[in-house]
Design a protein around this motif. Sequence first.
Motif, PDB file in Angstrom:
ATOM      1  N   TYR A  35       0.679  -1.222  -0.077  1.00 34.67           N
ATOM      2  CA  TYR A  35       0.048  -0.209   0.032  1.00 34.67           C
ATOM      3  C   TYR A  35       0.879   1.262  -0.069  1.00 34.67           C
ATOM      4  O   TYR A  35       0.485   2.179  -0.736  1.00 34.67           O
ATOM      5  N   TYR A  36       1.837   1.305   0.847  1.00 35.12           N
ATOM      6  CA  TYR A  36       2.806   2.521   0.971  1.00 35.12           C
ATOM      7  C   TYR A  36       3.454   2.839  -0.119  1.00 35.12           C
ATOM      8  O   TYR A  36       3.479   4.040  -0.787  1.00 35.12           O
ATOM      9  N   ARG A  37       3.958   1.856  -0.893  1.00 34.31           N
ATOM     10  CA  ARG A  37       4.819   1.933  -2.273  1.00 34.31           C
ATOM     11  C   ARG A  37       3.820   2.453  -3.155  1.00 34.31           C
ATOM     12  O   ARG A  37       4.251   3.325  -3.709  1.00 34.31           O
ATOM     13  N   THR A  38       2.779   1.932  -3.304  1.00 31.67           N
ATOM     14  CA  THR A  38       1.521   2.343  -4.235  1.00 31.67           C
ATOM     15  C   THR A  38       1.236   4.062  -4.064  1.00 31.67           C
ATOM     16  O   THR A  38       1.150   4.648  -4.987  1.00 31.67           O
ATOM     17  N   TYR A  39       1.006   4.337  -2.758  1.00 28.96           N
ATOM     18  CA  TYR A  39       0.650   5.634  -2.130  1.00 28.96           C
ATOM     19  C   TYR A  39       1.818   6.373  -2.725  1.00 28.96           C
ATOM     20  O   TYR A  39       1.473   7.484  -3.107  1.00 28.96           O
TER      21      TYR A  39
END
Length: 153
Positions: free
Chosen positions: A94-98
């Motif tokens: 999630y954080y990488r995508t965000y």
Amino acid sequence: MVDFFERIYRQYRWMPMRGALRIDFDSARALAQELNMRTDTSQLIQLASRVAKNSMVSGSKFLHFYDPARFPITDDWLQRLSGKPPESSYRLDYYRTYKEGVDLVDDEHAQRACEWALQAFGYPVHRTRAIEARAFYLVKFRAGSAARQCSRA
């Protein structure tokens, strides 16, 4: 290294805690070494997420204070909005995508976010901070509006 651990402690002690603050010192040492190299963003994200309470929210805050132009802050609200499950196996993804999404915002919309942030905060902030803050407050506002509508029904 002692100075680095003191900074980690100061960073996390102000955050709301569920239970005692647990620092993974092995991850903190590895994070300090990687920060000195400043090369592998993916590795920094992974290590930062493991330092305090195995939390990507905590990790994003540490990385943001380390390099605000490079790392946005995230929280549980934004992860829920993403549709990714809250399990730990999805937090890094999630954080990488965000982060990639924040980095992809075009100049026009980034400028609008910076103008909004200047009005909201009363001082200028970097585009990364403006974009992530705008996303955060938009989610909070919409969530609050939806909750108020549900309570009226």
